[in-house]
Design an enzyme around this catalytic site. Structure first.
Site, PDB file in Angstrom:
ATOM      1  N   HIS A  13      -4.512   0.940  -2.196  1.00 25.69           N
ATOM      2  CA  HIS A  13      -3.170   1.312  -1.715  1.00 25.69           C
ATOM      3  C   HIS A  13      -2.207   0.170  -2.027  1.00 25.69           C
ATOM      4  CE1 HIS A  13      -0.525   3.436   1.410  1.00 25.69           C
ATOM      5  NE2 HIS A  13       0.216   2.466   0.884  1.00 25.69           N
ATOM      6  N   HIS A  15       1.969  -0.924  -3.498  1.00 23.55           N
ATOM      7  CA  HIS A  15       3.327  -0.637  -3.973  1.00 23.55           C
ATOM      8  C   HIS A  15       3.691  -1.653  -5.049  1.00 23.55           C
ATOM      9  CE1 HIS A  15       4.153   2.237  -0.717  1.00 23.55           C
ATOM     10  NE2 HIS A  15       3.302   1.466  -0.056  1.00 23.55           N
ATOM     11  N   LYS A  99       0.142  11.772  -2.591  1.00 23.60           N
ATOM     12  CA  LYS A  99       0.472  11.059  -1.362  1.00 23.60           C
ATOM     13  C   LYS A  99       1.380  11.924  -0.494  1.00 23.60           C
ATOM     14  CE  LYS A  99       0.928   7.516   1.457  1.00 23.60           C
ATOM     15  NZ  LYS A  99       1.570   6.238   1.210  1.00 23.60           N
ATOM     16  N   HIS A 136       0.125   9.261   4.728  1.00 27.31           N
ATOM     17  CA  HIS A 136       0.802   8.340   5.646  1.00 27.31           C
ATOM     18  C   HIS A 136       0.834   9.062   6.988  1.00 27.31           C
ATOM     19  CE1 HIS A 136       3.868   5.121   6.643  1.00 27.31           C
ATOM     20  NE2 HIS A 136       3.916   5.942   7.683  1.00 27.31           N
ATOM     21  N   HIS A 174      -3.740   3.120   5.544  1.00 29.08           N
ATOM     22  CA  HIS A 174      -3.317   2.004   6.416  1.00 29.08           C
ATOM     23  C   HIS A 174      -3.384   2.347   7.910  1.00 29.08           C
ATOM     24  CE1 HIS A 174       0.391   4.259   6.095  1.00 29.08           C
ATOM     25  NE2 HIS A 174       0.705   3.775   4.920  1.00 29.08           N
ATOM     26  N   ASP A 247      -1.623  -2.221   0.931  1.00 28.13           N
ATOM     27  CA  ASP A 247      -0.264  -1.754   1.211  1.00 28.13           C
ATOM     28  C   ASP A 247       0.756  -2.854   0.940  1.00 28.13           C
ATOM     29  OD1 ASP A 247       1.638   0.135   1.811  1.00 28.13           O
ATOM     30  OD2 ASP A 247       1.516  -0.116   3.985  1.00 28.13           O
TER      31      ASP A 247
HETATM   32  O1  DOR Z   1       5.606  -0.960   5.448  1.00 27.99           O
HETATM   33  C1  DOR Z   1       5.618  -0.101   4.575  1.00 27.99           C
HETATM   34  N1  DOR Z   1       6.214  -0.302   3.391  1.00 27.99           N
HETATM   35  N2  DOR Z   1       5.038   1.072   4.850  1.00 27.99           N
HETATM   36  C2  DOR Z   1       5.144   2.101   4.000  1.00 27.99           C
HETATM   37  O2  DOR Z   1       4.620   3.137   4.315  1.00 27.99           O
HETATM   38  C3  DOR Z   1       5.938   1.986   2.764  1.00 27.99           C
HETATM   39  C4  DOR Z   1       6.043   0.612   2.313  1.00 27.99           C
HETATM   40  C5  DOR Z   1       7.122   0.395   1.265  1.00 27.99           C
HETATM   41  O3  DOR Z   1       7.171   1.157   0.314  1.00 27.99           O
HETATM   42  O4  DOR Z   1       7.888  -0.556   1.385  1.00 27.99           O
HETATM   43 ZN    ZN Z   2       2.137   2.107   1.504  1.00 22.36          ZN
END
Ligand code: DOR
Ligand code: ZN
Length: 348
Positions: A13, A15, A99, A136, A174, A247
């Site tokens: 997971h 970003h 997702k 999520h 998460h 995450d």
């Molecule tokens: O804290 C987070 N940041 N939770 C999420 O679900 C998305 C992520 C983000 O894309 O910044």
């Molecule tokens: Zn995430």
């Protein structure tokens, strides 16, 4: 134990963002992990296989030559995703899942799903083709206390969804509460969860330690100590339904240190080292390889990595800031000490 050698882990997971920001952060993950499940919440979101193909090409083009890192792509589920998109995704060979963001739950989730039942035809097709659903798990109902939103999601949506599609593979992303741990433990086969380093290392006191701490703000928000203990217990238990997903979520410094700061913790610069610390605290370093390198690949039906990384016990200080595109970012544990360091490739 002063050195720990593991089969190379994967991040289930992550970003990465896009453009310059992606190019700033990608190397941290690629140095540690063999693969990462790349979240689709770009602006606009990655909703089609064609968009995911183009995004994947941009990621691959940003890697140094010879780097074997493999991005596993995801599509962003909307109320209007057609079931045929599942067929295209499954045929692509590079999309590993869809997702589900409840609309409005988190960063760039406005186009998300307003009610999971609207996606039933898509979920049916995913179950048929063995495509994984990544969830999520938080309700967005403003009447529900922010600390109870995960539990409410289990009760209102997830338990029904898991029962309606008994063969659908579901990753509860998460997870942050003991309720989520119990839910996964009590679920049918094919239900698993990822755990972040921050939810294993911190409880919600960290949000208010000596003042408001925006760099500890993520979603789902940190919970109580007893929740952290339950998460750490699950992660270190050897149960294959629990695996690593950082995450890591980069946001430029100014958008976190703001009157309305963004959610997300940037842990990629020590993406495996933080877990080593948490597992050591639990006296369970021997369980790290299963959690980090085996369980996720097995759940997704992908081969395990074949090469190894080595972590050495050596104190180092996380920089206070790192460059992010033409700005800067404050990483998790900024200016603080870490106990484990990734040995340079080839040094082990
Ligand atoms: O804290 C987070 N940041 N939770 C999420 O679900 C998305 C992520 C983000 O894309 O910044
Ligand atoms: Zn995430």
């Amino acid at each position: 134990m002063n050195a720990l050698t593991l089969l190379r882990p994967d991040d289930w997971h992550l970003h990465l963002r896009d453009g310059e920001a992606m190019r700033s952060v990608l190397g941290f993950t690629a140095a540690r992990f063999g693969r990462a499940v790349v979240m689709p919440n770009l602006k606009p979101p990655v909703t089609t296989t064609d968009q995911a193909r183009a995004y994947r090409e941009r990621i691959l083009a940003a890697l140094p030559p010879g780097c074997g890192f493999e991005p596993l792509m995801t599509l962003y589920l909307t109320d209007n995703t057609p079931p045929a998109e599942v067929d295209r995704a499954a045929a692509s060979g590079f999309v590993c899942g869809f997702k589900l963001y409840p609309a409005g739950a988190t960063t760039h989730s406005d186009a998300g799903v307003t009610d999971p039942r609207r996606c039933d035809a898509v979920l049916e097709r995913m179950a048929e083709l063995g495509v994984v659903l990544q969830v999520h798990g938080e309700v967005t109902d403003p009447a529900v206390d922010v600390f109870d939103r995960e539990l409410a999601f289990i009760e209102r949506h997830l338990s029904g969804l898991v029962a309606r599609f008994p063969t659908l593979k579901v990753v509860f992303e998460h997870i942050t509460t003991r309720h989520a741990v119990d839910f996964v433990r009590g679920s049918r086969a094919g239900v698993a969860a990822t755990l972040t380093p921050q939810h294993l290392l911190l409880n919600r006191n960290a949000l208010f330690e000596g003042g408001l701490r925006p760099h500890h703000y993520c979603l789902p928000v940190l919970k109580r100590e007893r929740d952290r203990e339950a998460l750490l217990g699950a992660a270190t238990s050897g149960d294959p339904r629990f695996f690593l997903g950082t995450d890591s979520a980069p946001h430029e410094r100014g958008s976190k240190e703001a009157a309305c700061g963004c959610a997300g913790i940037f842990s990629a610069p020590a993406g495996i080292e933080f877990y080593a610390e948490a597992f050591e605290e639990a006296g369970a370093l021997h369980q790290l390889e299963g959690f980090a390198s085996l369980h996720g690949a097995d759940f997704y039906g992908l081969p395990r990595n074949r090469d190894r990384i080595t972590l050495v016990r050596e104190d180092w200080t996380m920089p206070a800031t790192l460059p992010l595109a033409d700005g800067s970012i404050v990483p998790f544990r900024a200016g603080g000490l870490l106990r484990w360091r990734l040995a340079p490739a080839g040094a082990a």
